[in-house]
Design a protein around this motif. Structure first.
Motif, PDB file in Angstrom:
ATOM      1  N   LEU A 155       0.829  -1.197   0.000  1.00 20.58           N
ATOM      2  CA  LEU A 155       0.000   0.000   0.000  1.00 20.58           C
ATOM      3  C   LEU A 155       0.870   1.257   0.000  1.00 20.58           C
ATOM      4  O   LEU A 155       0.419   2.328  -0.373  1.00 20.58           O
ATOM      5  N   PHE A 156       2.089   1.130   0.463  1.00 13.97           N
ATOM      6  CA  PHE A 156       3.092   2.188   0.407  1.00 13.97           C
ATOM      7  C   PHE A 156       4.435   1.523   0.655  1.00 13.97           C
ATOM      8  O   PHE A 156       4.514   0.313   0.933  1.00 13.97           O
ATOM      9  N   LEU A 157       5.495   2.286   0.576  1.00 14.69           N
ATOM     10  CA  LEU A 157       6.837   1.728   0.759  1.00 14.69           C
ATOM     11  C   LEU A 157       7.714   2.714   1.521  1.00 14.69           C
ATOM     12  O   LEU A 157       8.078   3.765   0.988  1.00 14.69           O
ATOM     13  N   PRO A 158       8.021   2.435   2.800  1.00 18.44           N
ATOM     14  CA  PRO A 158       8.990   3.278   3.504  1.00 18.44           C
ATOM     15  C   PRO A 158      10.332   3.221   2.778  1.00 18.44           C
ATOM     16  O   PRO A 158      10.625   2.267   2.038  1.00 18.44           O
ATOM     17  N   VAL A 159      11.158   4.236   2.999  1.00 16.73           N
ATOM     18  CA  VAL A 159      12.435   4.307   2.295  1.00 16.73           C
ATOM     19  C   VAL A 159      13.559   4.414   3.299  1.00 16.73           C
ATOM     20  O   VAL A 159      13.388   4.856   4.435  1.00 16.73           O
ATOM     21  N   ALA A 160      14.739   3.973   2.864  1.00 16.50           N
ATOM     22  CA  ALA A 160      15.914   4.049   3.723  1.00 16.50           C
ATOM     23  C   ALA A 160      16.243   5.502   4.019  1.00 16.50           C
ATOM     24  O   ALA A 160      16.127   6.377   3.154  1.00 16.50           O
ATOM     25  N   ALA A 161      16.654   5.768   5.232  1.00 15.33           N
ATOM     26  CA  ALA A 161      16.994   7.133   5.648  1.00 15.33           C
ATOM     27  C   ALA A 161      18.492   7.324   5.571  1.00 15.33           C
ATOM     28  O   ALA A 161      19.283   6.406   5.826  1.00 15.33           O
ATOM     29  N   ASP A 162      18.907   8.548   5.209  1.00 13.36           N
ATOM     30  CA  ASP A 162      20.340   8.854   5.224  1.00 13.36           C
ATOM     31  C   ASP A 162      20.752   9.141   6.667  1.00 13.36           C
ATOM     32  O   ASP A 162      19.919   9.182   7.574  1.00 13.36           O
ATOM     33  N   PRO A 163      22.031   9.324   6.939  1.00 15.84           N
ATOM     34  CA  PRO A 163      22.480   9.544   8.317  1.00 15.84           C
ATOM     35  C   PRO A 163      21.774  10.703   9.008  1.00 15.84           C
ATOM     36  O   PRO A 163      21.650  10.732  10.222  1.00 15.84           O
ATOM     37  N   ALA A 164      21.298  11.688   8.260  1.00 22.92           N
ATOM     38  CA  ALA A 164      20.604  12.821   8.861  1.00 22.92           C
ATOM     39  C   ALA A 164      19.158  12.490   9.164  1.00 22.92           C
ATOM     40  O   ALA A 164      18.426  13.305   9.708  1.00 22.92           O
ATOM     41  N   GLY A 165      18.726  11.293   8.783  1.00 29.85           N
ATOM     42  CA  GLY A 165      17.365  10.876   9.069  1.00 29.85           C
ATOM     43  C   GLY A 165      16.360  11.319   8.042  1.00 29.85           C
ATOM     44  O   GLY A 165      15.153  11.277   8.274  1.00 29.85           O
ATOM     45  N   VAL A 166      16.788  11.775   6.867  1.00 27.65           N
ATOM     46  CA  VAL A 166      15.878  12.238   5.830  1.00 27.65           C
ATOM     47  C   VAL A 166      15.759  11.162   4.761  1.00 27.65           C
ATOM     48  O   VAL A 166      16.766  10.602   4.310  1.00 27.65           O
ATOM     49  N   GLY A 167      14.536  10.855   4.331  1.00 28.97           N
ATOM     50  CA  GLY A 167      14.336   9.826   3.330  1.00 28.97           C
ATOM     51  C   GLY A 167      14.928  10.224   1.992  1.00 28.97           C
ATOM     52  O   GLY A 167      14.895  11.381   1.587  1.00 28.97           O
ATOM     53  N   ARG A 168      15.483   9.252   1.292  1.00 25.39           N
ATOM     54  CA  ARG A 168      16.077   9.531  -0.009  1.00 25.39           C
ATOM     55  C   ARG A 168      15.040   9.511  -1.119  1.00 25.39           C
ATOM     56  O   ARG A 168      15.323   9.844  -2.246  1.00 25.39           O
ATOM     57  N   ASP A 169      13.818   9.059  -0.808  1.00 25.64           N
ATOM     58  CA  ASP A 169      12.796   8.949  -1.853  1.00 25.64           C
ATOM     59  C   ASP A 169      11.430   9.234  -1.245  1.00 25.64           C
ATOM     60  O   ASP A 169      10.653   8.343  -0.958  1.00 25.64           O
ATOM     61  N   ALA A 170      11.162  10.512  -1.014  1.00 22.17           N
ATOM     62  CA  ALA A 170       9.907  10.896  -0.375  1.00 22.17           C
ATOM     63  C   ALA A 170       8.707  10.558  -1.222  1.00 22.17           C
ATOM     64  O   ALA A 170       7.584  10.528  -0.737  1.00 22.17           O
ATOM     65  N   VAL A 171       8.914  10.297  -2.520  1.00 21.70           N
ATOM     66  CA  VAL A 171       7.789   9.950  -3.386  1.00 21.70           C
ATOM     67  C   VAL A 171       7.094   8.693  -2.894  1.00 21.70           C
ATOM     68  O   VAL A 171       5.894   8.516  -3.084  1.00 21.70           O
ATOM     69  N   ALA A 172       7.828   7.830  -2.220  1.00 21.97           N
ATOM     70  CA  ALA A 172       7.235   6.574  -1.761  1.00 21.97           C
ATOM     71  C   ALA A 172       6.053   6.819  -0.850  1.00 21.97           C
ATOM     72  O   ALA A 172       5.094   6.067  -0.845  1.00 21.97           O
ATOM     73  N   GLY A 173       6.120   7.874  -0.071  1.00 23.29           N
ATOM     74  CA  GLY A 173       5.038   8.160   0.847  1.00 23.29           C
ATOM     75  C   GLY A 173       3.756   8.551   0.143  1.00 23.29           C
ATOM     76  O   GLY A 173       2.693   8.525   0.743  1.00 23.29           O
ATOM     77  N   ARG A 174       3.819   8.933  -1.114  1.00 20.41           N
ATOM     78  CA  ARG A 174       2.625   9.343  -1.848  1.00 20.41           C
ATOM     79  C   ARG A 174       2.114   8.236  -2.771  1.00 20.41           C
ATOM     80  O   ARG A 174       1.205   8.444  -3.547  1.00 20.41           O
ATOM     81  N   MET A 175       2.719   7.069  -2.659  1.00 21.74           N
ATOM     82  CA  MET A 175       2.376   5.970  -3.552  1.00 21.74           C
ATOM     83  C   MET A 175       0.964   5.470  -3.264  1.00 21.74           C
ATOM     84  O   MET A 175       0.611   5.177  -2.130  1.00 21.74           O
ATOM     85  N   THR A 176       0.097   5.399  -4.230  1.00 20.97           N
ATOM     86  CA  THR A 176      -1.254   4.889  -4.008  1.00 20.97           C
ATOM     87  C   THR A 176      -1.241   3.369  -4.014  1.00 20.97           C
ATOM     88  O   THR A 176      -0.294   2.732  -4.478  1.00 20.97           O
ATOM     89  N   GLY A 177      -2.333   2.798  -3.509  1.00 23.26           N
ATOM     90  CA  GLY A 177      -2.412   1.346  -3.488  1.00 23.26           C
ATOM     91  C   GLY A 177      -2.324   0.762  -4.880  1.00 23.26           C
ATOM     92  O   GLY A 177      -1.655  -0.237  -5.112  1.00 23.26           O
ATOM     93  N   VAL A 178      -3.003   1.388  -5.838  1.00 25.86           N
ATOM     94  CA  VAL A 178      -2.970   0.871  -7.212  1.00 25.86           C
ATOM     95  C   VAL A 178      -1.564   0.950  -7.769  1.00 25.86           C
ATOM     96  O   VAL A 178      -1.050  -0.004  -8.352  1.00 25.86           O
ATOM     97  N   ALA A 179      -0.937   2.109  -7.559  1.00 28.03           N
ATOM     98  CA  ALA A 179       0.408   2.273  -8.100  1.00 28.03           C
ATOM     99  C   ALA A 179       1.389   1.305  -7.464  1.00 28.03           C
ATOM    100  O   ALA A 179       2.257   0.751  -8.127  1.00 28.03           O
ATOM    101  N   ALA A 180       1.219   1.080  -6.164  1.00 25.09           N
ATOM    102  CA  ALA A 180       2.130   0.167  -5.490  1.00 25.09           C
ATOM    103  C   ALA A 180       1.991  -1.237  -6.038  1.00 25.09           C
ATOM    104  O   ALA A 180       2.973  -1.928  -6.285  1.00 25.09           O
ATOM    105  N   GLY A 181       0.734  -1.663  -6.229  1.00 23.62           N
ATOM    106  CA  GLY A 181       0.523  -2.996  -6.761  1.00 23.62           C
ATOM    107  C   GLY A 181       1.049  -3.132  -8.166  1.00 23.62           C
ATOM    108  O   GLY A 181       1.693  -4.124  -8.522  1.00 23.62           O
ATOM    109  N   ALA A 182       0.798  -2.117  -9.001  1.00 23.63           N
ATOM    110  CA  ALA A 182       1.272  -2.182 -10.380  1.00 23.63           C
ATOM    111  C   ALA A 182       2.777  -2.197 -10.445  1.00 23.63           C
ATOM    112  O   ALA A 182       3.373  -2.914 -11.237  1.00 23.63           O
TER     113      ALA A 182
END
Length: 885
Positions: free
Chosen positions: A282-309
């Motif tokens: 339904l979504f995909l958390p992303v690995a964080a860099d040492p500063a704790g910021v995600g390298r791919d914030a787009v993952a948080g906006r992933m819809t269920g359909v898009a994730a499945g596809a």
């Protein structure tokens, strides 16, 4: 109010000793003492009080001092009454009388109006008239409440313990001056009968927890008083405004709903939700860099359909056994989740709960973890239908409440630890250990997030009937008119055999007598067990017309006590463990279904069980594996209600049916123990896994222990699928493990009638035809891939890997070896075509939570479950990555 009590002589020495004793309790106005009244000493005081207009309802204002003395002397000499004086700081503030209501005052009441119970104590109280406003003596604010509280504590306190007062201080039975203590009266219930016109005392009685029975005529000598009869138990008083708030309905009626327990419950459920929703793409958390910021914030906006596809191609799976930092950025909600997690095969995430934190994305700042808020934040991704979102949130709220209560029991030591459960599984009490494990489960279904909904259970219902409470209940029994009821029995069973073995002779005789007492012929009825909740909330309300016309006749509770199992509807007989389970139609909403039983399905359930039993016992491979069934040998269902005559099927048709299933206890050999397979996924409050404890107690290497378990569980499930096209629902609660020396040696499968399926066009008896659901070979394989690999072994592997017991790679390698052994031992089942390939590189990713999120009230069509499934791309088969090079 004057009457002549019974009298017995008392010696002067005994009277003096009694007068010297005092009961003391601390109240909001200071310490109040209770001491025996002294007629000689107290006559002037009592005459003045009784003559005051405030005491008019005592109806003794016209008595002379001599008559008051005569009255006090009679009370002091009575064997059924006592008079007491209350003081504050030495000053008299009230007079109280206690009496035996079965001997005086209320002894003439007809039994139909009031039933005297052992432990009853009557009580009258007279408060000292308040001093005039503006006079030299100040009025004492709250004195009347304090006197009533002190009197009730005195009445209800046992003679062997202090009064337990918590109203501003501790109680003490010793006299306030340090003299000898006076014991409380030890009543179980206080009875009062004030004048029905006395509104002031009615208000005080209500504040003390009294419940009104009704207005009655009470004879006092030659005078009859219209009195308001009221009663108050210890729990009533403790829960009242004047009590100490410790009763079951006291100031903390739900003591488990408190911040510390809530924080732990939210944290656990948020971790599970992120892990399982991620697993279902339904979504995909992303690995964080040492500063704790995600390298791919787009993952948080992933819809269920898009994730499945995006997952259709089964991307390369990421696994690592060390906790690494991840973030889940939910841009629409403006919230970010930070946590550390391990990742294992089958896209399984094990989140370190302690590492979880929630913050505002901009401008920052921490937020509390809240599982309900998480669902609200994820709603654009979860896509729960708007009209069903509140239902899902209610199930999630109930899951949270249950988690808090479970954790409280663990922290209090009421629920045993994993190590204690392991010890009990080596002890002599086989049924006791079995049920201890059953009640210790805290997680519910390992995959579903909202898994303890139980919509319909109140707080008291939860305490009485929730499986994790480990409580006992007695089933209610109904007589159901035979012409509207069907009882079906399996091979070797009949109506006579069923009732003759599952009901005692006393029960059968009592039921027949109660029917005959109503002018009904017992031969015209069948006996139907129902859950107490079902009787209270369904039968007596929803089927009121059926009860009124005598098609359903309540017979009362049965003799045996039962313990609810994790499946809620199934009851284990703890009085006689060799007797059958009873499964009833509680008809509460839980985890995507109304948990009822269909009489139509029940009609053929024994035949389905006979068919599967004959198939299993006739298969040499299954016999050698020790694979057994707990047969559902009989079922009964009532269809005489109007709900069975509506044009369309409806849930009300599933509210009156039951079945009897074999108990595993009489099927055990010496040295064998049983436990639900769900227990292998259990962690106690300290985080200790039961499976880890069992492995260590067994003394075997983890690899060997696992192989024994898989030989008993996975091997037979695979064989049933490949040899017979037969699939079960082999999740944790549907398997009973048989252990010897803490090692799984064989298993029993249960819940056959509703959850077995024939996946091909093989011949079936006509009455068994309903279990057929023909699918292709790839979907057949999901009976192992989805229900075993993803539904059970994914979680078990994660536990063993996180505990450092057995890594994921060797775990899945052993799984592959067991399946390979079956292939080698049964080459004839391979067939000329591709067939069912359990080593396929990928398989369809069937998602459970997506089903519940789509329809929280009826997530699967049970008649054709395969047509209801929701897929999110494909999962990589963990056997392929662990095969030898």
């Amino acid at each position: 109010m004057t009457f002549m009590p019974e009298s017995t002589p008392e010696t002067a020495a005994g009277s003096a000793a009694r007068l010297a004793m005092r009961f003391a309790t601390t109240t909001r106005v200071g310490t109040l003492t209770v001491e025996p009244a002294d007629p000689a000493r107290d006559v002037a005081l009592m005459h003045a009080w009784l003559a005051h207009p405030a005491s008019a309802f005592w109806e003794m204002g016209d008595l002379t001092p001599a008559q008051v003395r005569e009255y006090l002397d009679h009370v002091a000499a009575s064997a059924a009454e006592d008079g007491w004086l209350l003081r504050r700081d030495g000053a008299p503030v009230a007079y109280c009388e206690t009496y035996d209501p079965s001997r005086v005052v209320l002894d003439t009441l007809p039994p139909g109006i009031h039933r005297h119970l052992p432990g009853d104590l009557g009580m009258h109280v007279l408060i000292a008239p308040a001093p005039p406003a503006g006079g030299p003596e100040p009025r004492i604010s709250g004195l009347t409440d304090a006197v009533m509280a002190a009197v009730m504590r005195f009445c209800l306190t046992d003679g062997t313990a202090d009064d337990g007062a918590r109203d501003g201080g501790s109680g003490d039975r010793a006299g306030a001056d340090g003299g000898p203590g006076l014991a409380g009266r030890g009543a179980l219930r206080v009875v009062v009968e004030p004048d029905a016109r006395n509104l002031a005392i009615h208000a005080k009685n209500a504040a003390a927890g009294f419940r009104v029975v009704g207005d009655v005529d009470v004879v006092h000598g030659t005078h009859t008083k219209r009195a308001r009869l009221s009663v108050c138990t210890r729990d009533d008083f403790a829960a009242s405004p004047l009590g100490d708030g410790t009763g079951p309905l006291g100031t903390e009626p739900a003591a488990h709903l408190r911040p510390a327990l809530a924080e732990a419950a939210h944290r656990h459920l948020v971790a599970k939700a992120i892990a399982e929703f991620t697993h279902e793409r339904l979504f995909l958390p992303v690995a964080a860099d040492p500063a704790g910021v995600g390298r791919d914030a787009v993952a948080g906006r992933m819809t269920g359909v898009a994730a499945g596809a995006a997952a259709d191609a089964a991307p390369t799976e990421v696994t690592h056994d060390d906790p690494r930092p991840y973030v889940l950025v939910l841009d629409e909600a403006g919230v970010t989740y930070h946590f550390a997690a391990r990742r294992y095969p089958l896209e399984h995430w094990v989140i370190d709960e302690a590492s979880l934190r929630r913050s505002r994305t901009v401008p920052g700042g921490s937020l509390p973890l809240d599982a309900l808020e998480l669902v609200a934040e994820l709603q654009p991704l979860l896509q729960i239908p708007e009209h069903l979102l509140p239902v899902y949130l209610e199930e999630l709220s109930a899951t949270l409440a249950g988690a808090m209560a479970k954790r409280e029991r663990e922290l209090l030591g009421v629920a045993p630890s994993s190590d204690v459960l392991t010890e009990r599984l080596a002890g002599p009490d086989v049924p006791g250990a079995f049920q201890a494990v059953e009640a210790a489960m805290t997680e519910g279904h390992p995959g579903f997030v909202a898994n303890n909904g139980r919509i319909g259970f109140s707080l008291s219902d939860y305490r009485a009937y929730a499986p994790e409470r480990g409580g006992r209940l007695r089933l209610m029994w109904l007589a159901a008119r035979r012409e509207h009821t069907h009882l079906s029995a399996g091979a070797g069973w009949s109506e006579r055999e069923l009732y003759g073995t599952q009901l005692s002779g006393a029960e059968r005789a009592a039921f027949a007598d109660r029917l005959a007492g109503r002018g009904l012929d017992p031969a015209d009825y069948l006996y139907l067990p129902v859950h107490p909740w079902q009787w209270e909330h369904r039968v007596a309300i929803t089927f009121a017309a059926d009860v009124a016309r005598g098609d359903l006749v309540p017979l009362g509770p049965g003799a045996d006590e039962y313990q609810p199992q994790q499946s809620i509807r199934t009851m284990f007989d703890v009085t006689r463990p060799d007797r059958h389970y009873v499964k009833v139609a509680t008809a509460i909403q839980n985890m995507g279904f109304l948990r009822g039983l269909s009489p139509r399905y029940m009609r053929d359930t024994p035949a389905v069980n006979d068919f599967v039993h004959d198939l299993v016992t006739g298969d040499e491979t299954l016999r050698a594996a020790g694979f057994g069934l707990l047969r559902e040998v009989a079922a009964v269902g009532y269809t005489g209600d109007v709900y069975h005559r509506t044009p369309a099927p409806n849930p009300y048709r599933k509210m009156l049916a039951a079945l009897w299933r074999e108990s595993p206890v009489p099927l055990l050999a010496d040295g064998e123990r049983v436990a639900t397979m769900a227990g292998l996924l259990h962690r106690d409050a300290s985080g200790r896994a039961l499976v880890t404890s069992l492995i260590r107690a067994s003394g075997l290497p983890a690899r060997d222990w696992l192989r024994h378990y898989l030989d008993a569980y996975l091997y037979p499930v695979v064989h049933c699928l490949l040899a017979h096209d037969l699939a079960f629902m082999p999740h944790g609660e549907n398997l009973v493990l048989v252990l010897r020396d803490h090692v799984v040696r064989r298993v029993f499968m249960k819940d056959i009638g509703e959850e077995v399926v024939m996946l091909s066009d093989r011949a079936l008896p006509e009455r068994v035809e309903r279990i057929r659901d023909v699918v292709d070979d790839e979907e057949k394989a999901l009976a192992v891939f989805t229900d075993v690999f993803d539904g059970v072994l994914r979680h078990l592997s994660g536990i063993l890997a996180a505990d450092g017991v057995l890594g994921a790679a060797p775990f899945w390698r052993i799984v592959g070896e067991v399946i390979g052994r079956h292939r080698d031992e049964h080459p004839d089942l391979a067939g000329p075509g591709p067939g069912v390939d359990l080593r396929a590189e990928t398989f369809a990713h069937s998602c459970l939570n997506r089903l519940q999120l789509r329809d929280t009230t009826n997530m699967v069509n049970l008649a054709s479950q395969s047509s209801s499934l929701i897929y999110a791309g494909r999962l990589r088969n963990p056997l392929r990555s662990t095969e030898p090079a």
